[in-house]
Each structure stands twice: as structure tokens, then as C-alpha cells.
Design a protein around this motif. Sequence first.
Motif, PDB file in Angstrom:
ATOM      1  N   SER A  36     -18.560 -19.587  51.371  1.00 46.17           N
ATOM      2  CA  SER A  36     -18.972 -18.429  51.892  1.00 46.17           C
ATOM      3  C   SER A  36     -20.577 -18.049  51.625  1.00 46.17           C
ATOM      4  O   SER A  36     -21.127 -17.781  52.486  1.00 46.17           O
ATOM      5  CB  SER A  36     -18.183 -17.285  51.206  1.00 46.17           C
ATOM      6  OG  SER A  36     -16.750 -17.334  51.705  1.00 46.17           O
ATOM      7  N   TYR A 131     -13.786 -17.793  55.638  1.00 47.43           N
ATOM      8  CA  TYR A 131     -14.189 -16.799  56.928  1.00 47.43           C
ATOM      9  C   TYR A 131     -14.892 -17.522  58.084  1.00 47.43           C
ATOM     10  O   TYR A 131     -14.507 -17.231  59.209  1.00 47.43           O
ATOM     11  CB  TYR A 131     -14.976 -15.378  56.644  1.00 47.43           C
ATOM     12  CG  TYR A 131     -14.212 -14.602  55.852  1.00 47.43           C
ATOM     13  CD1 TYR A 131     -13.278 -13.694  56.325  1.00 47.43           C
ATOM     14  CD2 TYR A 131     -14.539 -14.396  54.317  1.00 47.43           C
ATOM     15  CE1 TYR A 131     -12.903 -12.755  55.260  1.00 47.43           C
ATOM     16  CE2 TYR A 131     -14.105 -13.470  53.531  1.00 47.43           C
ATOM     17  CZ  TYR A 131     -13.227 -12.622  53.929  1.00 47.43           C
ATOM     18  OH  TYR A 131     -12.357 -11.648  53.195  1.00 47.43           O
ATOM     19  N   GLU A 134     -19.218 -19.251  62.120  1.00 44.81           N
ATOM     20  CA  GLU A 134     -19.244 -18.411  63.133  1.00 44.81           C
ATOM     21  C   GLU A 134     -19.373 -16.825  62.615  1.00 44.81           C
ATOM     22  O   GLU A 134     -20.004 -15.832  63.200  1.00 44.81           O
ATOM     23  CB  GLU A 134     -18.597 -18.553  64.205  1.00 44.81           C
ATOM     24  CG  GLU A 134     -19.077 -17.842  65.419  1.00 44.81           C
ATOM     25  CD  GLU A 134     -20.338 -18.203  65.966  1.00 44.81           C
ATOM     26  OE1 GLU A 134     -20.896 -17.766  67.042  1.00 44.81           O
ATOM     27  OE2 GLU A 134     -20.937 -19.360  65.495  1.00 44.81           O
ATOM     28  N   SER A 135     -18.324 -16.611  61.892  1.00 43.69           N
ATOM     29  CA  SER A 135     -18.110 -15.495  61.506  1.00 43.69           C
ATOM     30  C   SER A 135     -19.293 -14.611  60.493  1.00 43.69           C
ATOM     31  O   SER A 135     -19.522 -13.482  60.883  1.00 43.69           O
ATOM     32  CB  SER A 135     -16.830 -15.245  60.445  1.00 43.69           C
ATOM     33  OG  SER A 135     -15.623 -15.504  61.044  1.00 43.69           O
ATOM     34  N   LEU A 139     -21.703 -11.494  62.088  1.00 41.21           N
ATOM     35  CA  LEU A 139     -21.916 -10.246  61.148  1.00 41.21           C
ATOM     36  C   LEU A 139     -23.296 -10.196  60.859  1.00 41.21           C
ATOM     37  O   LEU A 139     -23.908  -9.067  60.751  1.00 41.21           O
ATOM     38  CB  LEU A 139     -20.867 -10.414  60.012  1.00 41.21           C
ATOM     39  CG  LEU A 139     -21.033  -9.249  59.005  1.00 41.21           C
ATOM     40  CD1 LEU A 139     -20.881  -7.926  59.987  1.00 41.21           C
ATOM     41  CD2 LEU A 139     -19.969  -9.261  57.962  1.00 41.21           C
ATOM     42  N   VAL A 156     -15.392  -7.286  60.949  1.00 41.84           N
ATOM     43  CA  VAL A 156     -15.024  -8.839  61.503  1.00 41.84           C
ATOM     44  C   VAL A 156     -13.435  -8.796  62.096  1.00 41.84           C
ATOM     45  O   VAL A 156     -12.825  -8.790  61.074  1.00 41.84           O
ATOM     46  CB  VAL A 156     -15.641 -10.031  61.048  1.00 41.84           C
ATOM     47  CG1 VAL A 156     -15.228 -11.365  61.661  1.00 41.84           C
ATOM     48  CG2 VAL A 156     -17.269 -10.011  60.939  1.00 41.84           C
ATOM     49  N   PHE A 158     -10.288 -10.827  63.322  1.00 42.44           N
ATOM     50  CA  PHE A 158      -9.940 -12.125  63.507  1.00 42.44           C
ATOM     51  C   PHE A 158      -8.678 -12.253  64.371  1.00 42.44           C
ATOM     52  O   PHE A 158      -7.993 -11.189  64.383  1.00 42.44           O
ATOM     53  CB  PHE A 158      -9.423 -12.893  62.284  1.00 42.44           C
ATOM     54  CG  PHE A 158     -10.726 -13.295  61.211  1.00 42.44           C
ATOM     55  CD1 PHE A 158     -11.013 -14.489  61.009  1.00 42.44           C
ATOM     56  CD2 PHE A 158     -11.234 -12.209  60.683  1.00 42.44           C
ATOM     57  CE1 PHE A 158     -12.032 -15.041  60.375  1.00 42.44           C
ATOM     58  CE2 PHE A 158     -12.555 -12.775  59.789  1.00 42.44           C
ATOM     59  CZ  PHE A 158     -12.705 -14.025  59.630  1.00 42.44           C
ATOM     60  N   GLU A 273     -15.372  -9.572  67.239  1.00 41.36           N
ATOM     61  CA  GLU A 273     -14.505 -10.475  67.164  1.00 41.36           C
ATOM     62  C   GLU A 273     -15.054 -11.809  66.932  1.00 41.36           C
ATOM     63  O   GLU A 273     -15.956 -12.412  67.404  1.00 41.36           O
ATOM     64  CB  GLU A 273     -13.939 -10.841  68.684  1.00 41.36           C
ATOM     65  CG  GLU A 273     -12.790 -11.700  68.783  1.00 41.36           C
ATOM     66  CD  GLU A 273     -12.176 -11.692  70.239  1.00 41.36           C
ATOM     67  OE1 GLU A 273     -11.052 -12.690  70.373  1.00 41.36           O
ATOM     68  OE2 GLU A 273     -12.130 -10.679  70.953  1.00 41.36           O
ATOM     69  N   THR A 274     -14.196 -12.729  66.004  1.00 42.22           N
ATOM     70  CA  THR A 274     -14.902 -14.170  65.655  1.00 42.22           C
ATOM     71  C   THR A 274     -13.767 -14.793  66.200  1.00 42.22           C
ATOM     72  O   THR A 274     -12.485 -14.791  66.058  1.00 42.22           O
ATOM     73  CB  THR A 274     -14.935 -14.154  64.206  1.00 42.22           C
ATOM     74  OG1 THR A 274     -15.136 -15.579  63.831  1.00 42.22           O
ATOM     75  CG2 THR A 274     -13.418 -13.977  63.444  1.00 42.22           C
ATOM     76  N   CYS A 276     -13.174 -17.862  64.674  1.00 39.92           N
ATOM     77  CA  CYS A 276     -12.905 -18.665  63.480  1.00 39.92           C
ATOM     78  C   CYS A 276     -11.357 -18.501  63.148  1.00 39.92           C
ATOM     79  O   CYS A 276     -10.696 -17.424  63.070  1.00 39.92           O
ATOM     80  CB  CYS A 276     -13.654 -18.283  62.192  1.00 39.92           C
ATOM     81  SG  CYS A 276     -15.722 -18.676  62.616  1.00 39.92           S
ATOM     82  N   TRP A 278      -9.257 -18.275  59.670  1.00 37.82           N
ATOM     83  CA  TRP A 278      -9.286 -17.790  58.388  1.00 37.82           C
ATOM     84  C   TRP A 278      -8.266 -18.719  57.519  1.00 37.82           C
ATOM     85  O   TRP A 278      -7.068 -19.046  58.125  1.00 37.82           O
ATOM     86  CB  TRP A 278      -8.942 -16.340  58.375  1.00 37.82           C
ATOM     87  CG  TRP A 278      -8.724 -15.868  57.000  1.00 37.82           C
ATOM     88  CD1 TRP A 278      -9.235 -15.057  56.077  1.00 37.82           C
ATOM     89  CD2 TRP A 278      -7.245 -15.640  56.246  1.00 37.82           C
ATOM     90  NE1 TRP A 278      -8.490 -14.790  55.079  1.00 37.82           N
ATOM     91  CE2 TRP A 278      -7.449 -15.253  55.103  1.00 37.82           C
ATOM     92  CE3 TRP A 278      -6.208 -16.537  56.309  1.00 37.82           C
ATOM     93  CZ2 TRP A 278      -6.569 -15.168  54.122  1.00 37.82           C
ATOM     94  CZ3 TRP A 278      -5.036 -16.266  55.507  1.00 37.82           C
ATOM     95  CH2 TRP A 278      -5.290 -15.647  54.308  1.00 37.82           C
TER      96      TRP A 278
END
Length: 314
Positions: A36, A131, A134-135, A139, A156, A158, A273-274, A276, A278
Motif C-alpha cells: 500500500s 487495494y 489504480e485505486s 484517490l 473508493v 470496489f 469506482e476502481t 482493482c 481487492w
Amino acid sequence: MRPTLLVLAAGMGSRYGGLKQMDPIGPAGETIIDYSVYDAVKAGFGKVVYIVRESFRDEFEREVRRKYAGARTPDGEKVEFGFVTQELGKIPDGFTFNSERVKPWGTAHAVLMAKDTIDTPFAVINGDDYYGKESFRILGDWLRSPECGKDRYSMVGFRLANTLSPSGGVSRGICRTDTEGFLSGVVENHELSRKADGNITGHPAGEEDRTYPDSTLVSMNMWGFTPDYFEESEEMFRDFLKEKGGELKSEFYIPTVIDRLIHSGKATCKVLETPCEWFGVTFKEDRPMAVAKFKELTDKGLYPSPLFNASASE
């Protein structure tokens, strides 16, 4: 302006069986938090603040400073690090709590611990969740944009299909949004899983199963705030202590704060919206999956190995 990343890492890992914040999961011994931090720094975050417990703060801080001694943002600025603790006794003057209580006060209380260390727009994440690159980019861009400001927050979102577990049903906060993409509510749903017919089903507490599209947006506790959030949250924490301070298990959560601010008209929360996927490590049984995922991401070239040495020298 470089936003701050606030990492919630004070959980004791009772269900996990140890300090998952420091568990080496990556190919070269990286923790989930390391990924992260790496992604956040690449996305332009300039400071990282960790919320930890006093019992392991010294060891945790030594490890972080060793790993990221030379970490720099893409524009060459040195990344700052801060460390604060969440403890039961850290409550406003004049309040008391049940002496038999051992459970922490919750995520919103944890965020309050950082109020004197953050003076920029900031992101909040869990320390035991991955996360995706891209998240953090999404953000980070929002926190630097004109859309971000006093009482204008973000979350964010998912896609539900990207948050399921192969081990069984999961609980997720399903988001409701208005026509402009602002959060209007979050409903906790349980036993969410993909069935043999390909559909995802689950249910709110006390209700029957219902089917949800793969694209349904859910909250995974990845938020974007500005410093005024601390003042709003602290006032609500005082109300929480008046009502529930004597209880053994009641907790003060971030979604509770956001829900009240939204419905009182004091704030808005944009859902970002992401795409990715999780994953996390709530239980010890989740660890092998996480180890395999990070190896896969590394083998694909999405992350260097060792991760922290590369990030510290770039």
C-alpha cells in the motif's frame, strides 16, 4: 500539494493469530502495508501516518524507517512518516469507560488519533487489505482536485465481484448512490458469494437472500477526507461516549460518521469506482492466497522484488 496516507494498523489480529501488520507475505518478506505504501508513493502521496498500538510501536517504527529510509515521491521529494497510537484511554477529558472493556473503540476513533499529525487532504485505509495500484491513483488524483475540499469527501468503491473470497461467504457494505455518484447510504450484507449458477447472492441482517450484479459497488474502508473531518468526527465521538461509553463492545465506525454527515446535509461523499481486485488477510487461512497473489503480481512485473529496497532507492 501531496496528500497523506493514514494506515489503520492498530488491530491486534485476534482472529488471525498474530500481528498481521508485520507478517511477511511478499516474495522478499514484504507486508501487505508495504504494498500500500509503495502504491501510494507512486501515486504522489507525500506522507504516511500509521495508527498502531503502544505495545508494538517501537518495533513497528524501526522496521518502517529501515525499509523506507530513502523513499521519495515521483517528483523527488522525500516521503515523511508519522506514528501515533490508539489506546482505550485516549478519549476526551471528562469521559470514562468500563474498566472491563478490552475491545478498541473502532475505526473512526483510530482516525481521530491522527488529528494533530495531518494538515493535508488524506486517505484512510486498512493495514491488512490490498487495494491495488489504480485505486491509489484514483484517490490521489481526487484528493488533489478542486472537487476535494471542506465537507467534500470521497470513498473508493470496489466492484462486488472483485471482493469475494474463495473460502466462503463474506460481509460487505453495499453502496447506494444518487444520480451524480454521491454516496447516499451503505447497507451491510452478509454471506455474499458466487453460487453455482454464476449469480452473487447475500442478504442484509435478518432478511432473505437477494441477487446482486457483479458491478455492484461496495465499501472496503478506503476513504478520502480533508482535515475538517477530525472536528466533525470528534464531536460525534463525544456523543458516542455519552451513549455507549460504558458498554464492552460497541465501536465507533467511519461509516457511522459519514452516514450522519450525509443525512444531516453537512457533507457529501463522492464514490470513486476502481477496477482493482481487492484481497486481504482477516483469518490465518487467508494467508496462502495472499502469498500466492503477491507472487503472481511480482512475476508479472507489476512489483519489484525486493519491494521496499526498490521503492527506497527510486
